[in-house]
Structures are given as C-alpha cells and as structure tokens.
Design a protein around this motif. Sequence first.
Motif, PDB file in Angstrom:
ATOM      1  N   ARG A   1     -17.965 -12.348  43.113  1.00  8.59           N
ATOM      2  CA  ARG A   1     -17.547 -13.491  42.284  1.00  8.59           C
ATOM      3  C   ARG A   1     -16.866 -13.017  40.997  1.00  8.59           C
ATOM      4  O   ARG A   1     -15.839 -13.560  40.584  1.00  8.59           O
ATOM      5  CB  ARG A   1     -18.774 -14.339  41.962  1.00  8.59           C
ATOM      6  CG  ARG A   1     -18.483 -15.553  41.149  1.00  8.59           C
ATOM      7  CD  ARG A   1     -19.742 -16.344  40.916  1.00  8.59           C
ATOM      8  NE  ARG A   1     -19.480 -17.493  40.091  1.00  8.59           N
ATOM      9  CZ  ARG A   1     -20.404 -18.299  39.644  1.00  8.59           C
ATOM     10  NH1 ARG A   1     -21.658 -18.092  39.953  1.00  8.59           N
ATOM     11  NH2 ARG A   1     -20.095 -19.315  38.888  1.00  8.59           N
ATOM     12  N   GLN A   2     -17.434 -11.960  40.359  1.00 12.49           N
ATOM     13  CA  GLN A   2     -16.830 -11.420  39.136  1.00 12.49           C
ATOM     14  C   GLN A   2     -15.466 -10.799  39.426  1.00 12.49           C
ATOM     15  O   GLN A   2     -14.541 -10.941  38.627  1.00 12.49           O
ATOM     16  CB  GLN A   2     -17.760 -10.381  38.509  1.00 12.49           C
ATOM     17  CG  GLN A   2     -19.027 -10.956  37.929  1.00 12.49           C
ATOM     18  CD  GLN A   2     -20.026  -9.886  37.549  1.00 12.49           C
ATOM     19  OE1 GLN A   2     -20.085  -8.827  38.164  1.00 12.49           O
ATOM     20  NE2 GLN A   2     -20.826 -10.172  36.526  1.00 12.49           N
ATOM     21  N   ILE A   3     -15.331 -10.155  40.558  1.00 16.57           N
ATOM     22  CA  ILE A   3     -14.044  -9.543  40.941  1.00 16.57           C
ATOM     23  C   ILE A   3     -13.000 -10.618  41.141  1.00 16.57           C
ATOM     24  O   ILE A   3     -11.860 -10.502  40.663  1.00 16.57           O
ATOM     25  CB  ILE A   3     -14.214  -8.663  42.195  1.00 16.57           C
ATOM     26  CG1 ILE A   3     -15.094  -7.459  41.870  1.00 16.57           C
ATOM     27  CG2 ILE A   3     -12.856  -8.225  42.723  1.00 16.57           C
ATOM     28  CD1 ILE A   3     -15.530  -6.668  43.078  1.00 16.57           C
ATOM     29  N   ARG A   4     -13.360 -11.710  41.838  1.00 19.09           N
ATOM     30  CA  ARG A   4     -12.413 -12.806  42.067  1.00 19.09           C
ATOM     31  C   ARG A   4     -11.990 -13.432  40.742  1.00 19.09           C
ATOM     32  O   ARG A   4     -10.821 -13.750  40.544  1.00 19.09           O
ATOM     33  CB  ARG A   4     -13.027 -13.856  43.002  1.00 19.09           C
ATOM     34  CG  ARG A   4     -13.070 -13.451  44.444  1.00 19.09           C
ATOM     35  CD  ARG A   4     -13.417 -14.626  45.348  1.00 19.09           C
ATOM     36  NE  ARG A   4     -14.701 -15.263  45.025  1.00 19.09           N
ATOM     37  CZ  ARG A   4     -15.878 -14.873  45.522  1.00 19.09           C
ATOM     38  NH1 ARG A   4     -15.961 -13.882  46.361  1.00 19.09           N
ATOM     39  NH2 ARG A   4     -16.968 -15.506  45.181  1.00 19.09           N
ATOM     40  N   ALA A   5     -12.949 -13.624  39.832  1.00 21.62           N
ATOM     41  CA  ALA A   5     -12.637 -14.222  38.529  1.00 21.62           C
ATOM     42  C   ALA A   5     -11.676 -13.328  37.741  1.00 21.62           C
ATOM     43  O   ALA A   5     -10.734 -13.800  37.119  1.00 21.62           O
ATOM     44  CB  ALA A   5     -13.904 -14.459  37.746  1.00 21.62           C
ATOM     45  N   ARG A   6     -11.902 -12.008  37.791  1.00 27.25           N
ATOM     46  CA  ARG A   6     -11.037 -11.062  37.089  1.00 27.25           C
ATOM     47  C   ARG A   6      -9.634 -11.088  37.686  1.00 27.25           C
ATOM     48  O   ARG A   6      -8.631 -11.082  36.964  1.00 27.25           O
ATOM     49  CB  ARG A   6     -11.628  -9.659  37.168  1.00 27.25           C
ATOM     50  CG  ARG A   6     -10.817  -8.613  36.441  1.00 27.25           C
ATOM     51  CD  ARG A   6     -11.503  -7.271  36.361  1.00 27.25           C
ATOM     52  NE  ARG A   6     -12.272  -6.891  37.524  1.00 27.25           N
ATOM     53  CZ  ARG A   6     -11.787  -6.204  38.563  1.00 27.25           C
ATOM     54  NH1 ARG A   6     -10.527  -5.849  38.586  1.00 27.25           N
ATOM     55  NH2 ARG A   6     -12.571  -5.885  39.585  1.00 27.25           N
ATOM     56  N   GLU A   7      -9.537 -11.147  39.019  1.00 24.46           N
ATOM     57  CA  GLU A   7      -8.227 -11.202  39.687  1.00 24.46           C
ATOM     58  C   GLU A   7      -7.495 -12.489  39.357  1.00 24.46           C
ATOM     59  O   GLU A   7      -6.278 -12.505  39.197  1.00 24.46           O
ATOM     60  CB  GLU A   7      -8.400 -11.046  41.200  1.00 24.46           C
ATOM     61  CG  GLU A   7      -8.902  -9.688  41.638  1.00 24.46           C
ATOM     62  CD  GLU A   7      -7.979  -8.559  41.247  1.00 24.46           C
ATOM     63  OE1 GLU A   7      -6.759  -8.717  41.338  1.00 24.46           O
ATOM     64  OE2 GLU A   7      -8.517  -7.497  40.834  1.00 24.46           O
ATOM     65  N   ALA A   8      -8.239 -13.605  39.244  1.00 21.20           N
ATOM     66  CA  ALA A   8      -7.612 -14.890  38.911  1.00 21.20           C
ATOM     67  C   ALA A   8      -7.030 -14.856  37.509  1.00 21.20           C
ATOM     68  O   ALA A   8      -5.988 -15.480  37.253  1.00 21.20           O
ATOM     69  CB  ALA A   8      -8.626 -16.014  39.047  1.00 21.20           C
ATOM     70  N   LEU A   9      -7.664 -14.156  36.588  1.00 16.02           N
ATOM     71  CA  LEU A   9      -7.159 -14.061  35.213  1.00 16.02           C
ATOM     72  C   LEU A   9      -5.854 -13.261  35.147  1.00 16.02           C
ATOM     73  O   LEU A   9      -5.042 -13.477  34.262  1.00 16.02           O
ATOM     74  CB  LEU A   9      -8.203 -13.423  34.299  1.00 16.02           C
ATOM     75  CG  LEU A   9      -9.437 -14.263  33.995  1.00 16.02           C
ATOM     76  CD1 LEU A   9     -10.443 -13.442  33.197  1.00 16.02           C
ATOM     77  CD2 LEU A   9      -9.053 -15.518  33.235  1.00 16.02           C
ATOM     78  N   LYS A  10      -5.687 -12.325  36.067  1.00 18.43           N
ATOM     79  CA  LYS A  10      -4.477 -11.493  36.078  1.00 18.43           C
ATOM     80  C   LYS A  10      -3.260 -12.287  36.504  1.00 18.43           C
ATOM     81  O   LYS A  10      -2.144 -11.932  36.164  1.00 18.43           O
ATOM     82  CB  LYS A  10      -4.656 -10.302  37.016  1.00 18.43           C
ATOM     83  CG  LYS A  10      -5.602  -9.252  36.483  1.00 18.43           C
ATOM     84  CD  LYS A  10      -5.669  -8.089  37.455  1.00 18.43           C
ATOM     85  CE  LYS A  10      -6.621  -7.021  36.969  1.00 18.43           C
ATOM     86  NZ  LYS A  10      -6.705  -5.908  37.924  1.00 18.43           N
ATOM     87  N   LYS A  11      -3.451 -13.338  37.285  1.00 17.52           N
ATOM     88  CA  LYS A  11      -2.315 -14.119  37.817  1.00 17.52           C
ATOM     89  C   LYS A  11      -1.716 -15.026  36.785  1.00 17.52           C
ATOM     90  O   LYS A  11      -2.092 -15.360  35.807  1.00 17.52           O
ATOM     91  CB  LYS A  11      -2.762 -14.938  39.019  1.00 17.52           C
ATOM     92  CG  LYS A  11      -3.138 -14.043  40.177  1.00 17.52           C
ATOM     93  CD  LYS A  11      -3.602 -14.871  41.355  1.00 17.52           C
ATOM     94  CE  LYS A  11      -4.000 -13.972  42.499  1.00 17.52           C
ATOM     95  NZ  LYS A  11      -4.459 -14.669  43.641  1.00 17.52           N
TER      96      LYS A  11
END
Length: 117
Positions: free
Chosen positions: A107-117
């Motif tokens: 979940r933390q990885i997905r949230a971090r990836e979403a912030l990069k977009k």
Amino acid sequence: MDENKAVQYLDSLIGRTLRVHATDTRIFVGTFKCTDAARNIILASTYEYRFPSPSAVRDAATGTEDPAAASAVDAQNIKVNMTSRFIGLVVVPGQHITKIELEETPRQIRAREALKK
C-alpha cells in the motif's frame, strides 16, 4: 548530504517500520521512534528475528523417515524458519548496527508511485 537534509530525512522516518540488522545476525523489525548522536536507534512494537541454530538445522535435516534420504542430506536443500519473538520497545546500540532497511507495505509503495505521477 548536509546536516539539515539529514535531519529532515530522519524526521521523515519517524513512525515508519524499519528493519535493523545487528552484528550478531539478529534482525529487529519495529516502528522507528528516535536516534541519537551515537547512532543508537529506538524501535517500538518490535519483533526480533533469529536464524535457526545449527542443531535446529541438523534436526530438520535428519528428521526424515527414509534412512536413504537422511544420508543424502548434503545433496538437498533444507528449509528452516527463523525464530521470532515480540520484544516491544528496544534500543539497538549504534555500534552493533550493520544495516538499516525501510520496510514498505504494498500500500505504501502504491501511494509513493501515485505521488510520482
């Protein structure tokens, strides 16, 4: 990294789950609370993990019912789980720390990836 950035980075880790490896091969997984100038780390809600003892590995290797399989132990891979225990709040002395890893959930990885977009 200058001192201000280092302090900001450490501040960003407070409350995150760290995996701290010690010189005696133990691994501590807990919530990062603080550190000091001596590099001591305080973790809360911590679990300690240990590699299996040589006798536990030997017992797992010879625990087969087939004597022919027991004599062929060197040719096969034996899997033995690490032992773990809950120890709560712990201070890991800085002089005994060999590696620190930030543990992220999917979940933390997905949230971090979403912030990069």
